[in-house]
Design a protein around this motif. Structure first.
Motif, PDB file in Angstrom:
ATOM      1  N   MET A   1       0.849  -1.194   0.000  1.00 20.39           N
ATOM      2  CA  MET A   1       0.000   0.000   0.000  1.00 20.39           C
ATOM      3  C   MET A   1       0.884   1.243   0.000  1.00 20.39           C
ATOM      4  SD  MET A   1      -2.595   1.323   2.942  1.00 20.39           S
ATOM      5  CE  MET A   1      -3.343  -0.275   3.090  1.00 20.39           C
ATOM      6  N   THR A   2       0.627   2.184  -0.906  1.00 23.98           N
ATOM      7  CA  THR A   2       1.413   3.398  -0.925  1.00 23.98           C
ATOM      8  C   THR A   2       1.053   4.259   0.277  1.00 23.98           C
ATOM      9  OG1 THR A   2      -0.203   4.639  -2.226  1.00 23.98           O
ATOM     10  CG2 THR A   2       1.429   3.338  -3.446  1.00 23.98           C
ATOM     11  N   TYR A   3       1.977   5.183   0.595  1.00 23.37           N
ATOM     12  CA  TYR A   3       1.763   6.060   1.747  1.00 23.37           C
ATOM     13  C   TYR A   3       0.469   6.844   1.607  1.00 23.37           C
ATOM     14  CZ  TYR A   3       2.237  10.227   4.618  1.00 23.37           C
ATOM     15  OH  TYR A   3       1.994  11.243   5.504  1.00 23.37           O
ATOM     16  N   MET A   4       0.205   7.400   0.416  1.00 19.47           N
ATOM     17  CA  MET A   4      -0.966   8.257   0.233  1.00 19.47           C
ATOM     18  C   MET A   4      -2.276   7.477   0.392  1.00 19.47           C
ATOM     19  SD  MET A   4       0.018  11.310  -0.061  1.00 19.47           S
ATOM     20  CE  MET A   4      -1.514  12.046  -0.583  1.00 19.47           C
ATOM     21  N   ILE A   5      -2.316   6.255  -0.145  1.00 25.22           N
ATOM     22  CA  ILE A   5      -3.536   5.456  -0.032  1.00 25.22           C
ATOM     23  C   ILE A   5      -3.784   5.068   1.416  1.00 25.22           C
ATOM     24  CG2 ILE A   5      -4.620   3.252  -0.642  1.00 25.22           C
ATOM     25  CD1 ILE A   5      -3.191   3.411  -3.331  1.00 25.22           C
ATOM     26  N   LYS A   6      -2.724   4.655   2.113  1.00 21.69           N
ATOM     27  CA  LYS A   6      -2.872   4.267   3.515  1.00 21.69           C
ATOM     28  C   LYS A   6      -3.312   5.452   4.359  1.00 21.69           C
ATOM     29  CE  LYS A   6      -0.334   2.081   7.350  1.00 21.69           C
ATOM     30  NZ  LYS A   6      -1.224   0.914   7.557  1.00 21.69           N
ATOM     31  N   ARG A   7      -2.737   6.614   4.096  1.00 22.24           N
ATOM     32  CA  ARG A   7      -3.084   7.809   4.873  1.00 22.24           C
ATOM     33  C   ARG A   7      -4.534   8.220   4.604  1.00 22.24           C
ATOM     34  NH1 ARG A   7      -3.602  10.007   9.234  1.00 22.24           N
ATOM     35  NH2 ARG A   7      -3.731  12.267   9.276  1.00 22.24           N
ATOM     36  N   LEU A   8      -4.959   8.188   3.334  1.00 19.48           N
ATOM     37  CA  LEU A   8      -6.348   8.540   2.997  1.00 19.48           C
ATOM     38  C   LEU A   8      -7.316   7.573   3.681  1.00 19.48           C
ATOM     39  CD1 LEU A   8      -8.339  10.259   1.347  1.00 19.48           C
ATOM     40  CD2 LEU A   8      -8.009   8.645  -0.553  1.00 19.48           C
ATOM     41  N   PHE A   9      -6.992   6.298   3.665  1.00 18.33           N
ATOM     42  CA  PHE A   9      -7.821   5.285   4.318  1.00 18.33           C
ATOM     43  C   PHE A   9      -7.922   5.570   5.813  1.00 18.33           C
ATOM     44  CE2 PHE A   9      -8.145   1.067   6.390  1.00 18.33           C
ATOM     45  CZ  PHE A   9      -9.344   0.632   5.842  1.00 18.33           C
ATOM     46  N   ASP A  10      -6.786   5.902   6.447  1.00 17.28           N
ATOM     47  CA  ASP A  10      -6.763   6.202   7.881  1.00 17.28           C
ATOM     48  C   ASP A  10      -7.652   7.405   8.208  1.00 17.28           C
ATOM     49  OD1 ASP A  10      -5.075   4.146   8.623  1.00 17.28           O
ATOM     50  OD2 ASP A  10      -3.257   5.361   8.544  1.00 17.28           O
ATOM     51  N   VAL A  11      -7.513   8.463   7.427  1.00 18.75           N
ATOM     52  CA  VAL A  11      -8.272   9.691   7.692  1.00 18.75           C
ATOM     53  C   VAL A  11      -9.769   9.456   7.552  1.00 18.75           C
ATOM     54  CG1 VAL A  11      -8.766  12.017   6.846  1.00 18.75           C
ATOM     55  CG2 VAL A  11      -6.393  11.279   7.105  1.00 18.75           C
ATOM     56  N   LEU A  12     -10.166   8.837   6.451  1.00 18.91           N
ATOM     57  CA  LEU A  12     -11.589   8.643   6.194  1.00 18.91           C
ATOM     58  C   LEU A  12     -12.222   7.703   7.218  1.00 18.91           C
ATOM     59  CD1 LEU A  12     -11.651   8.330   2.286  1.00 18.91           C
ATOM     60  CD2 LEU A  12     -12.275  10.301   3.692  1.00 18.91           C
ATOM     61  N   LEU A  13     -11.532   6.609   7.534  1.00 13.67           N
ATOM     62  CA  LEU A  13     -12.125   5.631   8.445  1.00 13.67           C
ATOM     63  C   LEU A  13     -12.119   6.133   9.886  1.00 13.67           C
ATOM     64  CD1 LEU A  13     -13.440   2.950   7.836  1.00 13.67           C
ATOM     65  CD2 LEU A  13     -11.357   1.782   8.574  1.00 13.67           C
TER      66      LEU A  13
END
Length: 206
Positions: A1-13
């Motif tokens: 998982m790229t940093y940006m995808i993981k970070r977006l997932f963390d923020v939204l969830l």
């Protein structure tokens, strides 16, 4: 998982769960204030990504009880049935969603431990700080506090080397399963994980 995808997932969830669980957060906070008193939150400096310190927040689960000299009593004497319930249900961890939203933590990653442990890690064990610490992690779904420190760190390093979106989803699913089953909360005969004192055979100082 790229940093940006993981970070977006963390923020939204994390934002979703903070909003969804806000009534539960309020109820737990009121119960802690009633049963344990103030403060409601437990705050402590923990090492984050690359070992950088941040303030982690949790719900308080122990009484503020001290001995005649003003030192805190042992964990077993400060823990209450209500505190045990908070830990067994992982409700005490919910405020960490705020740390995830801020970027101090991720939903999934090695658990943030104590700052005093940093000089005790071997070079391999220190690699657990190559990613953001998590609210839950691969070690938590493979034994949580019922496994040894060495096993816990092996699981952490495996996660660092293998983490991806699908693994994170698996960890979140297994975490929910573990919480409902209340598995691996503590080691036998202890209300908390014994303190880490270093792994002699791998110590940086050897």
């Amino acid at each position: 998982m790229t940093y940006m995808i993981k970070r977006l997932f963390d923020v939204l969830l994390s934002l979703f769960f903070l909003i969804l669980l806000s009534p539960l957060l309020l109820i737990v906070a009121l119960l802690i204030r009633w049963k344990l008193g103030a403060p409601i939150l437990f705050r402590q400096i923990r090492p984050g990504m690359n070992g950088q310190p941040f303030e982690m927040v949790k719900f308080r689960s122990m009484r503020d009880a001290t001995d005649a000299d003003g030192y805190p009593l042992p964990d077993a004497e400060r823990m209450t049935p209500f505190g045990n319930f908070l830990r067994a249900s992982s409700l005490d961890e919910l405020p960490e969603l705020w740390n995830v939203l801020k970027g101090d933590m991720s939903l999934v990653g090695p658990r943030p431990l104590l700052m005093e442990y940093l000089p005790l890690y071997s070079q391999e064990q220190y690699r657990r700080h190559e990613v953001r610490p998590g609210v839950t992690g691969w070690a938590q779904v493979n034994g949580r506090n019922a496994i040894s420190w060495e096993e816990k760190f092996d699981f952490d390093i495996w996660y660092v080397d293998n983490h991806n979106f699908f693994l994170d989803m698996k960890v979140l699913f297994l975490t929910a399963k573990k919480v409902f089953a209340r598995e691996g909360i503590t080691q036998q005969g202890s209300v908390a994980m014994p303190r880490f004192k270093g792994t002699v055979r791998n110590s940086k100082n050897n």
